[in-house]
Design an enzyme around this catalytic site. Structure first.
Site, PDB file in Angstrom:
ATOM      1  N   THR A   1      11.396  -3.140   0.491  1.00  0.00           N
ATOM      2  CA  THR A   1      10.835  -3.951   1.748  1.00  0.00           C
ATOM      3  C   THR A   1      11.633  -5.332   1.441  1.00  0.00           C
ATOM      4  OG1 THR A   1       8.937  -4.550   2.637  1.00  0.00           O
ATOM      5  CG2 THR A   1       8.913  -4.479   0.316  1.00  0.00           C
TER       6      THR A   1
ATOM      7  N   ARG B   1      14.535 -18.647  13.095  1.00  0.00           N
ATOM      8  CA  ARG B   1      14.414 -19.988  12.494  1.00  0.00           C
ATOM      9  C   ARG B   1      15.879 -20.517  12.008  1.00  0.00           C
ATOM     10  NH1 ARG B   1      10.420 -18.673   7.784  1.00  0.00           N
ATOM     11  NH2 ARG B   1      11.458 -16.555   8.181  1.00  0.00           N
TER      12      ARG B   1
ATOM     13  N   GLY C   1      15.567 -10.625  10.285  1.00  0.00           N
ATOM     14  CA  GLY C   1      15.975 -10.070   9.254  1.00  0.00           C
ATOM     15  C   GLY C   1      16.096  -8.500   9.508  1.00  0.00           C
TER      16      GLY C   1
ATOM     17  N   LEU D   1       0.824  -1.061  -0.018  1.00  0.00           N
ATOM     18  CA  LEU D   1      -0.069  -0.077  -0.098  1.00  0.00           C
ATOM     19  C   LEU D   1       0.784   1.233   0.003  1.00  0.00           C
ATOM     20  CD1 LEU D   1      -2.782  -0.946   2.524  1.00  0.00           C
ATOM     21  CD2 LEU D   1      -2.971  -0.893   0.107  1.00  0.00           C
TER      22      LEU D   1
ATOM     23  N   GLY E   1      11.787 -13.626  14.216  1.00  0.00           N
ATOM     24  CA  GLY E   1      12.535 -13.013  13.251  1.00  0.00           C
ATOM     25  C   GLY E   1      14.054 -12.342  13.453  1.00  0.00           C
TER      26      GLY E   1
ATOM     27  N   LYS F   1      16.328  -5.619   2.037  1.00  0.00           N
ATOM     28  CA  LYS F   1      16.773  -4.564   3.097  1.00  0.00           C
ATOM     29  C   LYS F   1      18.160  -4.503   3.310  1.00  0.00           C
ATOM     30  CE  LYS F   1      12.246  -3.505   5.334  1.00  0.00           C
ATOM     31  NZ  LYS F   1      11.616  -3.433   6.462  1.00  0.00           N
TER      32      LYS F   1
END
Length: 272
Positions: A63, A152, A129, A17, A127, A67
């Site tokens: 995104t 993970r 990242g 968006l 996470g 990144k």
């Protein structure tokens, strides 16, 4: 009037968006000739794509999963992007080179401050990242006491620990198999892709009063967000961060103060 272009890069990207927010901002600010689009791009494709952009390109939002790769195409990076090791913003400079920044960090600080997160809070991050790195930096800025990173991959947690050390905050790694047991913190931030955390919804024993922030916003609510809300937690979504980080990007790209109200209204209308 010369054309000025910007876009969001990532994969997948069709759901983004960001064009709604930025294009509404251009219209409200009277920026004629400005446009903002989506470009599907994997991390491995980023260098060639950026190298091929013409002088009309003013900036790029970046995104997942690009990144970390974004830093590699920049001639210079802001201190926060360098410390985090990830950039969500590439700004075209007058000499044609690119400057990397990370507006996710300031955006996340704004979102968590709005949810009444206070200094000394304990934080669990799902996470490891680029968005997780921003969450760790935001926790450091907010004066949080410690971070548990549930990853993970053990190697990813190790990389995140190095980021935390550079930012001056204590981080402990935890295995994904222990995720449900690590979520009775003051703040839980999920930065994993859509669907990954869904199975945890039936396993978590939420502590009422926990602030749960989920970087995902489509679909919304996620199963984990719904379970947190049902348990009495304060829940904030990726939409809140999407707007907050976009405001900083808007200023970077245009040099104009962001028309916050118009950008917020456009985002809300797109979700109705």
């Amino acid at each position: 009037m010369a054309a000025h272009r910007a876009a969001v890069l990532g994969k997948p990207i069709a759901h983004s968006l960001s064009p709604v927010i930025h294009n509404a901002g251009y219209a409200a600010a009277g920026l004629v000739g400005w446009s903002y689009a989506r470009i599907e791009c994997a991390a491995s494709e980023l260098p060639d794509l950026v190298a091929g952009l013409g002088p009309e390109w003013a900036g790029l939002s970046v995104t997942m999963p690009c990144k970390e790769a974004a830093l590699g195409v920049a001639a210079e990076a802001s201190p926060v992007a360098a410390a985090v090791g990830a950039a969500n913003t590439l700004v075209r400079r007058p000499d044609g080179s690119w400057y990397a920044d990370n507006t996710d960090v300031a955006g996340m600080v704004d979102v968590l401050t709005g949810a009444s997160v206070r200094p000394g809070a304990t934080v669990t991050v799902l996470g490891a990242g680029g968005t997780a790195r921003a969450a760790v930096a935001a926790a450091a800025r907010l004066g949080c006491s410690s971070v548990v990173a549930v990853a993970r991959r053990a190697t990813a947690a190790d990389e995140l620990a190095a980021v935390a050390e550079a930012l001056g905050i204590t981080l402990t790694g935890a295995d994904w198999s222990d995720a449900a047991g690590r979520m009775r913190a003051d703040v839980v931030v999920s930065t994993v892709p859509k669907g990954v955390a869904d199975p945890l919804a039936g396993e978590v024993d939420w502590r009422p009063g926990t602030v749960y922030f989920d970087a995902v916003y489509d679909p919304w609510p996620t199963p984990l967000a719904a379970s947190a809300e049902a348990a009495g937690c304060t829940v904030v979504s990726g939409l809140d961060l999407l707007l907050a980080q976009a405001l900083g990007q808007f200023v970077h790209f245009t040099g104009v103060t962001a028309p916050v109200g118009a950008m917020r209204e456009a985002l809300a209308a797109a979700r109705r």
